[in-house]
Scaffold this motif. Structure first.
Motif, PDB file in Angstrom:
ATOM      1  N   ARG B 204       0.865  -1.168   0.000  1.00  0.00           N
ATOM      2  CA  ARG B 204       0.000   0.000   0.000  1.00  0.00           C
ATOM      3  C   ARG B 204       0.909   1.228   0.000  1.00  0.00           C
ATOM      4  O   ARG B 204       2.115   1.134   0.196  1.00  0.00           O
ATOM      5  N   ARG B 205       0.278   2.382  -0.212  1.00  0.00           N
ATOM      6  CA  ARG B 205       1.077   3.596  -0.196  1.00  0.00           C
ATOM      7  C   ARG B 205       0.776   4.391   1.066  1.00  0.00           C
ATOM      8  O   ARG B 205      -0.379   4.555   1.440  1.00  0.00           O
ATOM      9  N   LEU B 206       1.804   4.888   1.687  1.00  0.00           N
ATOM     10  CA  LEU B 206       1.608   5.856   2.758  1.00  0.00           C
ATOM     11  C   LEU B 206       1.866   7.232   2.147  1.00  0.00           C
ATOM     12  O   LEU B 206       2.971   7.521   1.681  1.00  0.00           O
ATOM     13  N   HIS B 207       0.805   8.042   2.134  1.00  0.00           N
ATOM     14  CA  HIS B 207       0.854   9.334   1.453  1.00  0.00           C
ATOM     15  C   HIS B 207       0.812  10.414   2.532  1.00  0.00           C
ATOM     16  O   HIS B 207      -0.180  10.555   3.227  1.00  0.00           O
ATOM     17  N   ILE B 208       1.908  11.152   2.672  1.00  0.00           N
ATOM     18  CA  ILE B 208       2.020  12.122   3.768  1.00  0.00           C
ATOM     19  C   ILE B 208       1.977  13.536   3.205  1.00  0.00           C
ATOM     20  O   ILE B 208       2.833  13.921   2.405  1.00  0.00           O
ATOM     21  N   ILE B 209       0.978  14.306   3.637  1.00  0.00           N
ATOM     22  CA  ILE B 209       0.793  15.636   3.035  1.00  0.00           C
ATOM     23  C   ILE B 209       1.042  16.778   4.022  1.00  0.00           C
ATOM     24  O   ILE B 209       0.817  17.933   3.696  1.00  0.00           O
ATOM     25  N   ILE B 210       1.533  16.447   5.213  1.00  0.00           N
ATOM     26  CA  ILE B 210       1.714  17.540   6.188  1.00  0.00           C
ATOM     27  C   ILE B 210       3.077  18.210   6.098  1.00  0.00           C
ATOM     28  O   ILE B 210       3.302  19.244   6.708  1.00  0.00           O
ATOM     29  N   GLY B 211       3.993  17.619   5.349  1.00  0.00           N
ATOM     30  CA  GLY B 211       5.358  18.146   5.335  1.00  0.00           C
ATOM     31  C   GLY B 211       5.468  19.475   4.598  1.00  0.00           C
ATOM     32  O   GLY B 211       4.705  19.760   3.692  1.00  0.00           O
ATOM     33  N   ASP B 212       6.445  20.301   5.026  1.00  0.00           N
ATOM     34  CA  ASP B 212       6.777  21.521   4.286  1.00  0.00           C
ATOM     35  C   ASP B 212       7.721  21.158   3.135  1.00  0.00           C
ATOM     36  O   ASP B 212       8.436  20.170   3.206  1.00  0.00           O
ATOM     37  N   SER B 213       7.748  21.992   2.110  1.00  0.00           N
ATOM     38  CA  SER B 213       8.787  21.875   1.089  1.00  0.00           C
ATOM     39  C   SER B 213      10.087  22.357   1.706  1.00  0.00           C
ATOM     40  O   SER B 213      10.102  23.394   2.357  1.00  0.00           O
TER      41      SER B 213
END
Lengths: 68, 455
Positions: B204-213
């Motif tokens: 499965r994929r763990l998709h993390i969207i909280i990180g900063d660039s």
């Protein structure tokens, strides 16, 4: 890859080895790991050179559509 | 380190400042950037010779997705390569604009917010084993992601109720849920989008969207590296007991708002800990886990840097102005305010906050420091230059890169996605590539060899 923790390595060297080596390790720290604070005047002058003029308008105009 | 596929997708901010009063829709500007990147091309979705994907994302942001990487180091290099590719497109795009009588400058920012409070993301992807209970993993991961911002944050000056404050993270104030499937509203700490681009029975994929660039390579390395260690630890059955937070979303905002890092957040069991203390609980557990595994220099390197950063953050965060983006930015802003005798609400401070992220190395403030040798790099510039053309050689990206290069050399039109490759033409079959760990594909080899024999 460069290793982090140059300062720590240098500290260890001071404790463990002779003064000469410590001095050379220390200069390496300065050479490779200079901090912004050590070069502050130079950096502040350079920021003034490149910082966009009309900062207020520029920042206000920087509007994006929301992304993901 | 366990075998794993990593990737980062970065949405960039884009603006055109015309000389004179001209209005250009963002789509048009992005079109010029695309032309600068892929000459004589059109599509707003393209896979490149280096295996990466460049496309127009929601909200008209240029987005660069790194190729599949199986080394943390490669993710850092390919993330930087995305910046360089966009930077290279700028003069070409501006020349084309000029030819049409539209003089002005295009600016591209690797950040996550604008002046109106809109946000755009930097998403991390980690391939995970399917047989691990995802919801249990989620509970273990949330406190880690909430507190990780102390070394992954890029810093942001925000005006709240008429007063400007320095925040550690660009993204923290835009996260509203613990888990959700949405990425454009109700953004969450753990996103449940599950597109493994691989055998879905196994992964499965763990998709993390909280990180900063991140501009800092060091921060990207630590961000992906520490996360990968935590995932491997959890997959091996190690847990950090009693770590659940009372209100993770609130905790994340509180941490972001306190650059002294002294703020304590509440755990479910009533205990209060600082973000550094929470990170240390994970670090200590990872140490135990790694002690049970065969020694591996990459894991040791990540662990060493992680511990070093936590130690420094504890003593004096400002010591990390070479490594950690928010610290670097705060150092610049504090010094500038002292020199100019101005406050955080001064427009020039807002400009520093933005211009830190300018990917153009002549203008960007991060790159100003880079040039002076004041930033800690992970890769060399020659690593990055190589990554503009070549994918990692140990994953599926190698197959894709070979295929795209071949098709371009033969001037053939092609259709490519993460899991398939196809030369366009009614007689051509689709080549499926479902294994992201496989850097070889017999059919692609045959295709290239056959074309070679025809010469």
């Amino acid at each position: 890859m460069k290793k982090q923790g140059k300062k720590k390595e240098a500290k260890k060297t001071v404790d463990e080895k002779g003064k000469e080596e410590a001095a050379s390790a220390k200069s390496e720290v300065v050479e490779k790991g200079k901090k912004i604070s050590e070069d502050l005047d130079n950096i502040m002058d350079k920021i003034d050179d490149v910082l966009e003029e009309n900062a207020e308008e520029f920042v206000k105009n920087y509007v994006q559509k929301g992304g993901q | 380190m366990k075998n794993r596929i990593f990737g980062i997708e970065t949405e960039y901010g884009l603006i055109f400042i015309p000389h004179g009063k001209v209005y250009l829709p963002m789509e048009k500007i992005l079109g010029y950037v695309f032309e600068g990147l892929i000459p004589n091309s059109w599509p707003s979705n393209a896979f490149l010779c280096n295996g990466a994907r460049f496309y127009q994302d929601t909200g008209c942001h240029p987005e660069y997705a790194t190729p599949e990487c199986d080394q943390v180091f490669d993710v850092v290099v390919h993330d930087k390569a995305g910046e360089r590719l966009l930077e290279k497109s700028l003069p070409i795009a501006q020349k084309k604009l000029k030819e049409e009588g539209l003089a002005g400058n295009i600016f591209i920012y690797k950040n996550n917010t604008d002046s109106m409070g809109n946000t755009y993301g930097c998403h991390e992807n980690y391939l995970m084993r399917r047989d691990i209970d995802f919801w249990k993993v989620t509970e273990q991961l949330i406190p880690f992601f909430v507190t990780r911002q102390i070394y992954t944050g890029s810093g942001k000056v925000l005006n709240i109720s008429g007063r400007s404050h320095f925040f550690i993270s660009q993204r923290a104030q835009h996260i509203h849920e613990k888990t959700s499937s949405s990425t454009t509203s109700s953004r969450s700490i753990i996103n449940t989008r599950d597109e493994p681009h691989a055998d879905a029975e196994k992964y499965r994929r763990l998709h993390i969207i909280i990180g900063d660039s991140n501009m800092s390579e060091y921060a990207t390395y630590l961000k992906v590296g520490a996360t990968a260690l935590i995932l491997s630890m959890i997959e091996s059955g190690f847990r950090v007991p009693g770590i659940e937070l009372e209100d993770p979303v609130k905790a994340m905002r509180e941490i972001s708002r306190d650059p002294t890092l002294k703020k304590k957040i509440r755990l479910e069991k009533g205990k209060e800990l600082t973000a550094i203390q929470v990170q240390r609980l994970y670090l200590e557990r990872v140490k135990k886990y790694l002690a049970s595994e065969e020694e591996d220099p990459i894991s040791s390197d990540i662990l060493e840097r992680w511990e070093y950063v936590l130690d420094e953050l504890e003593d004096d965060p400002m010591r990390l102005d070479r490594e950690i983006d928010w610290v670097t930015k705060k150092g610049l802003i504090d010094s500038y305010m002292e020199k100019e005798g101005c406050g955080l609400d001064d427009p020039r401070v807002g400009m520093i906050d933005l211009q830190y992220h300018d990917i153009s190395r002549d203008r960007g403030l991060y790159y100003l420091l880079c040039k002076e040798g004041l930033t800690e790099r992970i890769a060399t510039e020659s690593d990055v230059i190589k990554a503009l053309e070549f994918p990692p050689q140990t994953t599926r990206a190698k197959v894709r890169g070979d295929f795209v290069r071949f098709a371009k050399e033969k001037n053939r039109s092609y259709t490519v996605d993460w899991t398939y490759l196809k030369l366009n033409g009614y007689w051509e079959e689709t080549i499926l590539c479902m294994d992201p760990f496989s850097s070889e594909n017999v059919r692609v080899k045959e295709l290239i060899a056959a074309a070679g024999n025809q010469k």
